[in-house]
Motif scaffolding. Structure first.
Motif, PDB file in Angstrom:
ATOM      1  N   LEU A  39       0.827  -1.203   0.000  1.00 36.58           N
ATOM      2  CA  LEU A  39       0.000   0.000   0.000  1.00 36.58           C
ATOM      3  C   LEU A  39       0.866   1.260   0.000  1.00 36.58           C
ATOM      4  CD1 LEU A  39      -2.769   1.278  -0.020  1.00 36.58           C
ATOM      5  CD2 LEU A  39      -2.815   1.068   2.480  1.00 36.58           C
ATOM      6  N   ALA A  62      -3.060  -4.710  -3.394  1.00 38.53           N
ATOM      7  CA  ALA A  62      -1.977  -4.375  -2.472  1.00 38.53           C
ATOM      8  C   ALA A  62      -1.535  -5.636  -1.738  1.00 38.53           C
ATOM      9  CB  ALA A  62      -2.447  -3.321  -1.475  1.00 38.53           C
ATOM     10  N   TYR A  86      -6.888   3.097  -2.311  1.00 39.50           N
ATOM     11  CA  TYR A  86      -6.465   3.268  -0.916  1.00 39.50           C
ATOM     12  C   TYR A  86      -7.574   3.280   0.142  1.00 39.50           C
ATOM     13  CZ  TYR A  86      -8.069   8.081  -1.379  1.00 39.50           C
ATOM     14  OH  TYR A  86      -8.838   9.183  -1.591  1.00 39.50           O
TER      15      TYR A  86
END
Length: 125
Positions: free
Chosen positions: A13, A82, A31
């Motif tokens: 991430l 991620a 995100y």
């Protein structure tokens, strides 16, 4: 055919946030946990343009500063999340004194994530 040395990288991430900052691509898909949960996704999705950056790095690291990347194309096959590890693979498909054409692909944890893909590089100078 000549194989291009593979490039392998685990995309965390933090890498994705740094990439978003460099490209000004702040889409919540990359995100935001609540945005992802609303869409049934467990983890942030890697920005697809990051794959172009990885492929460019792979071929430029391989040939060095005496060559310039003059063409790059790629097609997405599956999402990458991620925490997954990607492996950029390639082989030379055509070569002359001043130009090299490479077929490329990216695998993510054993599945094809990007293919077909390819690059053209020309000798500088």
């Amino acid at each position: 055919m000549t194989a291009v040395p593979p490039l392998e990288r685990k995309i965390e991430l933090a890498d994705m946030i740094a990439y978003a900052g460099a490209t000004w691509d702040w889409h919540r898909l990359h995100y935001d946990p609540s945005y992802l949960a609303e869409r049934g996704l467990d983890a942030p999705v890697v920005d697809g343009q990051m794959f172009g950056a990885l492929l460019a790095a792979q071929v430029q690291d391989w040939l060095g500063p005496g060559w310039e990347l003059t063409g790059l194309h790629f097609r997405f096959r599956s999402l990458v999340f991620a925490g997954e590890t990607v492996r950029c693979l390639g082989e030379v498909t055509a070569e002359s004194d001043d130009e090299i054409t490479v077929a490329l692909r990216i695998e993510a944890d054993g599945r094809v994530a990007v293919a077909p893909a390819g690059a053209v590089l020309r000798r500088r100078g």
